[in-house]
Design an enzyme around this catalytic site. Structure first.
Site, PDB file in Angstrom:
ATOM      1  N   GLU A 144       5.983  39.905  -8.631  1.00 55.59           N
ATOM      2  CA  GLU A 144       4.451  39.372  -9.323  1.00 55.59           C
ATOM      3  C   GLU A 144       4.047  40.533  -9.207  1.00 55.59           C
ATOM      4  O   GLU A 144       3.795  41.302  -8.190  1.00 55.59           O
ATOM      5  CB  GLU A 144       3.800  38.087  -7.743  1.00 55.59           C
ATOM      6  CG  GLU A 144       2.293  38.275  -8.017  1.00 55.59           C
ATOM      7  CD  GLU A 144       2.124  37.598  -7.302  1.00 55.59           C
ATOM      8  OE1 GLU A 144       1.875  36.043  -7.151  1.00 55.59           O
ATOM      9  OE2 GLU A 144       1.119  38.320  -6.224  1.00 55.59           O
ATOM     10  N   ASP A 196      -0.032  37.966 -12.889  1.00 54.70           N
ATOM     11  CA  ASP A 196      -0.997  37.150 -11.931  1.00 54.70           C
ATOM     12  C   ASP A 196      -1.978  36.520 -12.121  1.00 54.70           C
ATOM     13  O   ASP A 196      -3.314  38.573 -12.494  1.00 54.70           O
ATOM     14  CB  ASP A 196      -0.332  37.893 -10.137  1.00 54.70           C
ATOM     15  CG  ASP A 196      -1.377  36.780  -9.363  1.00 54.70           C
ATOM     16  OD1 ASP A 196      -1.726  35.396  -9.496  1.00 54.70           O
ATOM     17  OD2 ASP A 196      -1.571  37.485  -8.478  1.00 54.70           O
ATOM     18  N   ARG A 212       1.169  -1.101   0.166  1.00 54.47           N
ATOM     19  CA  ARG A 212      -0.331  -0.098  -0.060  1.00 54.47           C
ATOM     20  C   ARG A 212       0.886   1.241  -0.079  1.00 54.47           C
ATOM     21  O   ARG A 212       0.572   2.434  -1.160  1.00 54.47           O
ATOM     22  CB  ARG A 212      -0.818   0.079   1.723  1.00 54.47           C
ATOM     23  CG  ARG A 212      -2.325   1.589   1.564  1.00 54.47           C
ATOM     24  CD  ARG A 212      -3.405   1.169   0.230  1.00 54.47           C
ATOM     25  NE  ARG A 212      -3.303   1.519  -1.293  1.00 54.47           N
ATOM     26  CZ  ARG A 212      -2.976   1.609  -2.301  1.00 54.47           C
ATOM     27  NH1 ARG A 212      -3.846   0.399  -2.847  1.00 54.47           N
ATOM     28  NH2 ARG A 212      -2.729   1.677  -3.649  1.00 54.47           N
ATOM     29  N   LYS A 272       6.319  39.115  -3.395  1.00 52.05           N
ATOM     30  CA  LYS A 272       4.849  38.451  -3.946  1.00 52.05           C
ATOM     31  C   LYS A 272       4.224  40.328  -3.793  1.00 52.05           C
ATOM     32  O   LYS A 272       4.434  40.534  -3.120  1.00 52.05           O
ATOM     33  CB  LYS A 272       4.431  37.862  -3.496  1.00 52.05           C
ATOM     34  CG  LYS A 272       4.785  36.141  -4.151  1.00 52.05           C
ATOM     35  CD  LYS A 272       4.612  34.562  -3.297  1.00 52.05           C
ATOM     36  CE  LYS A 272       2.927  34.289  -3.772  1.00 52.05           C
ATOM     37  NZ  LYS A 272       2.491  34.002  -5.360  1.00 52.05           N
ATOM     38  N   LYS A 283       3.018  24.363  -4.458  1.00 49.66           N
ATOM     39  CA  LYS A 283       1.695  24.007  -4.080  1.00 49.66           C
ATOM     40  C   LYS A 283       1.887  22.249  -3.846  1.00 49.66           C
ATOM     41  O   LYS A 283       0.838  21.538  -4.861  1.00 49.66           O
ATOM     42  CB  LYS A 283       0.921  24.517  -4.360  1.00 49.66           C
ATOM     43  CG  LYS A 283       0.527  25.354  -4.555  1.00 49.66           C
ATOM     44  CD  LYS A 283      -0.354  26.084  -5.657  1.00 49.66           C
ATOM     45  CE  LYS A 283      -0.950  27.892  -5.374  1.00 49.66           C
ATOM     46  NZ  LYS A 283      -1.821  28.409  -6.134  1.00 49.66           N
TER      47      LYS A 283
END
Length: 282
Positions: free
Chosen positions: A196, A217, A99, A166, A134
């Protein structure tokens, strides 16, 4: 990272401990410890393979006598019904690792398969399809390796190997210009600075400030086309935000250099692989 030069073993030991704990109750009461045999790994759908070395290492950690005979390599396109590899050795080890090994291989191959689809849909050898940060915590190296096996590229590995300014960084610094100035003064000359931007005014400010790359963005396709014209080859242009399989071709057509897609890793579907016992001998 192609050869997993970092050590897989601490990660794999943790995930095995999570599943097995003090022992596999079912296998230990049903299977003689001396039982030997083989199992075949079969693709149940078309996929791009990634993570076969990880799959194999799970079983090696459980039972040194288990050996894998691969029929494919990472990066191969495998058709549904094809055999991927065969395992031979102690049945207990095969069943105990099944598994965990499948979970990792199915996820990694799912990422590679989805990445391949995005690259195909982009339809251009000039644009790079990249991942983002992510990823599943603890699995970033595996996730990003799988992206490369699907024909994509890696964005920065973490916060430590690239500067990406950012919106919240800009808010804290006071302006794009000030943020770039501070970054330039505080990093080695060998590192590039990416900013960004949310609109064309921000793009112009970033270029004026001396950024090396800009991340558009959530801009519209029309804005992206105009941004590429404004950039004029002076900076790398990256598109990001909500780009999917239906839209990536149009985005690639705007002339951007990079398309980053969080979906490659943050919500990928595991592909269907099955491990089936063939022979058991005591």
């Amino acid at each position: 990272m192609n050869d997993f030069s970092f050590s897989l073993d601490p990660l794999l030991r943790r995930v095995l401990e999570e599943d097995i704990g003090p022992g596999d109750l079912t296998t230990e009461v049903l299977i003689d410890p001396d039982s030997q045999g083989s199992a075949i790994l079969i693709a149940k759908e078309e996929l791009v393979l990634a993570g076969l070395k990880v799959f194999n290492r799970v079983f090696e950690l459980l039972s040194p006598d288990i050996r894998m005979e691969p029929y494919h390599r990472d990066g191969d396109r495998v058709q549904g019904g094809e055999k991927v590899c065969r395992l031979k050795g102690g049945i207990r080890g095969i069943l105990m690792g099944e598994r965990t090994a499948l979970n990792l291989l199915q996820r990694m191959s799912g990422i590679a398969t989805l990445t391949h689809r995005f690259v195909e849909r982009a339809g251009s050898s000039k644009v790079r399809v990249t991942d983002t940060r992510k990823t599943v915590p603890g699995l970033r190296y595996l996730d990003k390796y799988a992206v490369r096996m699907g024909g994509g590229y890696n964005h920065r590995m973490g916060l430590y190997d690239g500067v990406l300014i950012k919106d919240n960084h800009i808010a804290a610094a006071g302006s794009i210009g000030r943020a770039v100035e501070l970054a330039r003064a505080g990093i080695p000359h060998t590192l590039k600075i990416e900013v960004e931007v949310e609109d064309l005014a921000g793009l112009k400010e970033a270029i004026q400030a001396g950024a090396d790359a800009v991340l558009l963005d959530n801009m519209s396709v029309e804005q992206m086309r105009e941004a590429v014209k404004i950039a004029g080859g002076k900076v790398l242009v990256e598109a990001s935000g909500g780009i999917d399989l239906d839209s990536i071709g149009e985005v690639a057509g705007t002339g951007v250099d990079i398309i980053s897609v969080g979906a490659l890793t943050h919500s990928v579907r595991a592909v269907d692989l099955s491990l089936e016992l063939e022979q058991v001998a005591s």
